[in-house]
Motif scaffolding. Sequence first.
Motif, PDB file in Angstrom:
ATOM      1  N   LEU A   6      42.157  48.525  35.558  1.00  0.00           N
ATOM      2  CA  LEU A   6      42.125  47.129  35.287  1.00  0.00           C
ATOM      3  C   LEU A   6      40.892  46.548  35.479  1.00  0.00           C
ATOM      4  O   LEU A   6      39.997  46.514  36.370  1.00  0.00           O
ATOM      5  N   ALA A   7      40.522  45.973  34.057  1.00  0.00           N
ATOM      6  CA  ALA A   7      39.191  45.533  33.806  1.00  0.00           C
ATOM      7  C   ALA A   7      39.322  44.180  33.089  1.00  0.00           C
ATOM      8  O   ALA A   7      38.321  43.722  32.143  1.00  0.00           O
ATOM      9  N   ALA A   8      40.337  43.445  33.199  1.00  0.00           N
ATOM     10  CA  ALA A   8      40.530  42.038  32.522  1.00  0.00           C
ATOM     11  C   ALA A   8      40.046  40.728  33.146  1.00  0.00           C
ATOM     12  O   ALA A   8      40.339  39.658  32.513  1.00  0.00           O
ATOM     13  N   GLY A   9      39.662  40.958  34.414  1.00  0.00           N
ATOM     14  CA  GLY A   9      39.016  39.675  35.083  1.00  0.00           C
ATOM     15  C   GLY A   9      37.766  39.127  34.377  1.00  0.00           C
ATOM     16  O   GLY A   9      37.169  39.763  33.592  1.00  0.00           O
ATOM     17  N   TYR A  10      37.535  37.892  34.708  1.00  0.00           N
ATOM     18  CA  TYR A  10      36.242  37.289  34.352  1.00  0.00           C
ATOM     19  C   TYR A  10      35.259  37.183  35.247  1.00  0.00           C
ATOM     20  O   TYR A  10      34.330  36.369  34.943  1.00  0.00           O
ATOM     21  N   GLY A  11      35.418  37.665  36.467  1.00  0.00           N
ATOM     22  CA  GLY A  11      34.115  37.657  37.142  1.00  0.00           C
ATOM     23  C   GLY A  11      33.688  36.044  37.694  1.00  0.00           C
ATOM     24  O   GLY A  11      32.548  35.954  37.910  1.00  0.00           O
ATOM     25  N   LEU A  30      24.233  38.333  34.157  1.00  0.00           N
ATOM     26  CA  LEU A  30      25.022  37.379  33.667  1.00  0.00           C
ATOM     27  C   LEU A  30      25.662  37.903  32.279  1.00  0.00           C
ATOM     28  O   LEU A  30      24.916  38.336  31.485  1.00  0.00           O
ATOM     29  N   GLY A  31      26.886  37.597  32.316  1.00  0.00           N
ATOM     30  CA  GLY A  31      27.596  37.874  31.077  1.00  0.00           C
ATOM     31  C   GLY A  31      28.193  39.318  31.094  1.00  0.00           C
ATOM     32  O   GLY A  31      28.784  40.091  30.157  1.00  0.00           O
ATOM     33  N   ILE A  32      27.730  40.188  32.205  1.00  0.00           N
ATOM     34  CA  ILE A  32      28.400  41.656  32.349  1.00  0.00           C
ATOM     35  C   ILE A  32      29.223  41.619  33.041  1.00  0.00           C
ATOM     36  O   ILE A  32      29.566  41.222  34.117  1.00  0.00           O
ATOM     37  N   PRO A  33      30.549  42.206  32.375  1.00  0.00           N
ATOM     38  CA  PRO A  33      31.600  42.046  33.331  1.00  0.00           C
ATOM     39  C   PRO A  33      31.573  43.326  34.523  1.00  0.00           C
ATOM     40  O   PRO A  33      30.826  44.272  34.491  1.00  0.00           O
ATOM     41  N   LYS A  34      32.153  42.729  35.670  1.00  0.00           N
ATOM     42  CA  LYS A  34      32.055  43.537  37.080  1.00  0.00           C
ATOM     43  C   LYS A  34      32.027  45.075  36.829  1.00  0.00           C
ATOM     44  O   LYS A  34      31.180  45.810  37.227  1.00  0.00           O
ATOM     45  N   PRO A  35      32.969  45.548  36.028  1.00  0.00           N
ATOM     46  CA  PRO A  35      33.086  47.289  36.100  1.00  0.00           C
ATOM     47  C   PRO A  35      31.620  47.687  35.344  1.00  0.00           C
ATOM     48  O   PRO A  35      31.741  48.970  35.511  1.00  0.00           O
ATOM     49  N   LEU A  36      31.032  47.066  34.479  1.00  0.00           N
ATOM     50  CA  LEU A  36      30.109  47.489  33.820  1.00  0.00           C
ATOM     51  C   LEU A  36      28.681  47.209  34.509  1.00  0.00           C
ATOM     52  O   LEU A  36      27.572  47.602  34.122  1.00  0.00           O
ATOM     53  N   LEU A  37      28.671  46.641  35.693  1.00  0.00           N
ATOM     54  CA  LEU A  37      27.329  46.178  36.471  1.00  0.00           C
ATOM     55  C   LEU A  37      26.948  47.400  37.011  1.00  0.00           C
ATOM     56  O   LEU A  37      27.399  48.542  37.393  1.00  0.00           O
ATOM     57  N   GLY A  40      23.926  52.003  41.512  1.00  0.00           N
ATOM     58  CA  GLY A  40      23.015  53.045  41.721  1.00  0.00           C
ATOM     59  C   GLY A  40      22.498  53.630  40.198  1.00  0.00           C
ATOM     60  O   GLY A  40      21.850  52.602  39.635  1.00  0.00           O
ATOM     61  N   HIS A  41      22.871  54.572  39.573  1.00  0.00           N
ATOM     62  CA  HIS A  41      22.382  54.883  38.372  1.00  0.00           C
ATOM     63  C   HIS A  41      23.182  54.981  37.213  1.00  0.00           C
ATOM     64  O   HIS A  41      23.007  55.602  36.012  1.00  0.00           O
ATOM     65  N   GLN A  42      24.355  54.188  37.398  1.00  0.00           N
ATOM     66  CA  GLN A  42      25.163  54.067  36.478  1.00  0.00           C
ATOM     67  C   GLN A  42      26.195  52.820  36.412  1.00  0.00           C
ATOM     68  O   GLN A  42      26.221  52.317  37.516  1.00  0.00           O
ATOM     69  N   PRO A  43      26.842  52.560  35.315  1.00  0.00           N
ATOM     70  CA  PRO A  43      27.699  51.367  35.543  1.00  0.00           C
ATOM     71  C   PRO A  43      28.974  51.611  36.996  1.00  0.00           C
ATOM     72  O   PRO A  43      29.305  52.901  36.851  1.00  0.00           O
ATOM     73  N   LEU A  44      29.348  50.814  37.335  1.00  0.00           N
ATOM     74  CA  LEU A  44      30.180  50.787  38.461  1.00  0.00           C
ATOM     75  C   LEU A  44      31.706  51.503  37.812  1.00  0.00           C
ATOM     76  O   LEU A  44      32.089  52.657  38.594  1.00  0.00           O
ATOM     77  N   ILE A  45      31.974  51.185  36.853  1.00  0.00           N
ATOM     78  CA  ILE A  45      33.164  51.932  36.246  1.00  0.00           C
ATOM     79  C   ILE A  45      33.071  53.521  36.105  1.00  0.00           C
ATOM     80  O   ILE A  45      33.792  54.440  35.972  1.00  0.00           O
ATOM     81  N   VAL A 116      51.082  57.434  37.177  1.00  0.00           N
ATOM     82  CA  VAL A 116      50.057  56.602  36.786  1.00  0.00           C
ATOM     83  C   VAL A 116      49.333  56.051  37.947  1.00  0.00           C
ATOM     84  O   VAL A 116      49.662  55.853  39.130  1.00  0.00           O
ATOM     85  N   LEU A 117      48.033  56.526  37.878  1.00  0.00           N
ATOM     86  CA  LEU A 117      47.051  56.207  38.933  1.00  0.00           C
ATOM     87  C   LEU A 117      46.299  54.801  38.276  1.00  0.00           C
ATOM     88  O   LEU A 117      45.910  54.651  37.151  1.00  0.00           O
ATOM     89  N   ILE A 118      46.456  53.803  39.344  1.00  0.00           N
ATOM     90  CA  ILE A 118      46.079  52.382  38.864  1.00  0.00           C
ATOM     91  C   ILE A 118      45.069  51.939  39.975  1.00  0.00           C
ATOM     92  O   ILE A 118      45.024  52.093  40.928  1.00  0.00           O
ATOM     93  N   LEU A 119      43.755  51.706  39.207  1.00  0.00           N
ATOM     94  CA  LEU A 119      42.682  51.250  40.092  1.00  0.00           C
ATOM     95  C   LEU A 119      42.026  50.231  39.490  1.00  0.00           C
ATOM     96  O   LEU A 119      42.035  49.575  38.217  1.00  0.00           O
ATOM     97  N   GLY A 120      41.314  49.388  40.469  1.00  0.00           N
ATOM     98  CA  GLY A 120      40.646  48.103  40.214  1.00  0.00           C
ATOM     99  C   GLY A 120      39.159  48.649  39.668  1.00  0.00           C
ATOM    100  O   GLY A 120      38.681  49.315  40.333  1.00  0.00           O
ATOM    101  N   GLY A 121      38.980  47.971  38.428  1.00  0.00           N
ATOM    102  CA  GLY A 121      37.570  48.245  37.935  1.00  0.00           C
ATOM    103  C   GLY A 121      36.419  47.868  38.563  1.00  0.00           C
ATOM    104  O   GLY A 121      35.311  47.872  38.404  1.00  0.00           O
ATOM    105  N   ASP A 122      36.588  46.927  39.710  1.00  0.00           N
ATOM    106  CA  ASP A 122      35.616  46.379  40.495  1.00  0.00           C
ATOM    107  C   ASP A 122      35.425  46.707  42.064  1.00  0.00           C
ATOM    108  O   ASP A 122      35.077  46.390  42.765  1.00  0.00           O
ATOM    109  N   THR A 123      36.101  48.074  42.006  1.00  0.00           N
ATOM    110  CA  THR A 123      36.255  48.573  43.415  1.00  0.00           C
ATOM    111  C   THR A 123      35.693  50.057  43.447  1.00  0.00           C
ATOM    112  O   THR A 123      36.015  50.710  42.434  1.00  0.00           O
ATOM    113  N   LEU A 124      34.989  50.296  44.415  1.00  0.00           N
ATOM    114  CA  LEU A 124      34.610  51.722  44.765  1.00  0.00           C
ATOM    115  C   LEU A 124      34.906  51.912  46.337  1.00  0.00           C
ATOM    116  O   LEU A 124      34.789  51.049  46.978  1.00  0.00           O
TER     117      LEU A 124
END
Length: 265
Positions: A6-11, A30-37, A40-45, A116-124
């Motif tokens: 799930l990555a459709a939020g607006y942060g 600014l302007g980067i969706p949370k899952p792509l922040l 470490g060395h890569q986007p969260l997602i 189906v495995l469902i997970l939040g794109g802003d969670t680790l």
Amino acid sequence: MKALILAAGYGTRLNRDLQSDDSGDFKHLLGIPKPLLPVGHQPLISHWLSTISKINSIDTVYVVTNDLYYAKFEDWAKEFQNVKVLNDGTRSNEERLGAIACLQLAITQFDINDHVLILGGDTLFYEDFNLSDVLAKFDELQNINYDNSLVLSYLCQNEETAKFGILEINENFQVTGFKEKPSSTETASRRACPCFYIYSKNTVPLIAKFLQDKWNSPLEERDAPGNFLLWLYSRKPVFVYHIRGRFDVGNLPSYIECSKYFQKS
């Protein structure tokens, strides 16, 4: 099995924090969706894709995002062969469909007829999290009953119950209750439930039934994915797998905490 992120939020909260941050250290986010922040060395997602790529039973990853960020996710997904990005067509937080409607959009669009495995794109989760162990537990539950589903939980502090969905369970670790952001006096449980659910193939069709039942309800009842779990547990068996903890990137302090953790690990 299919994975659905799930990555459709607006942060909204994070962007508010970034705009008001006087240090200037985070304006580039600014302007980067949370899952792509960057974490470490890569986007969260990408942490999730690294984990999922080691699991042979998960053959496709679907990412549901919005029209505002769709191009960014499409660009990110080019490095992965098994990722499909779906645009929910919205352009603002006020237009959002809600997380559960986004789930159904993906199920319908891609004709998903599988676990189906469902997970939040802003969670680790913490580094000791082991997806293989979680899936082994799900397989064990499936061998008992094809209707069984599995969700995660971790223990939170008394003062934190009002921040999370809280699971109540019996001696068999089956969910017997779910309270959304209760006070510490409303439940004796301290089992917080992150956005990570493995729903059985037999359970997935009930998402459409839930949305049908809630068609005239306020958006809030169709938004938080925990609301489907609240509706589900009395209809189909849902069990709990315990983890140590998680990071939920909702604002700037939580992003900084998560980023520091994964820079050290």
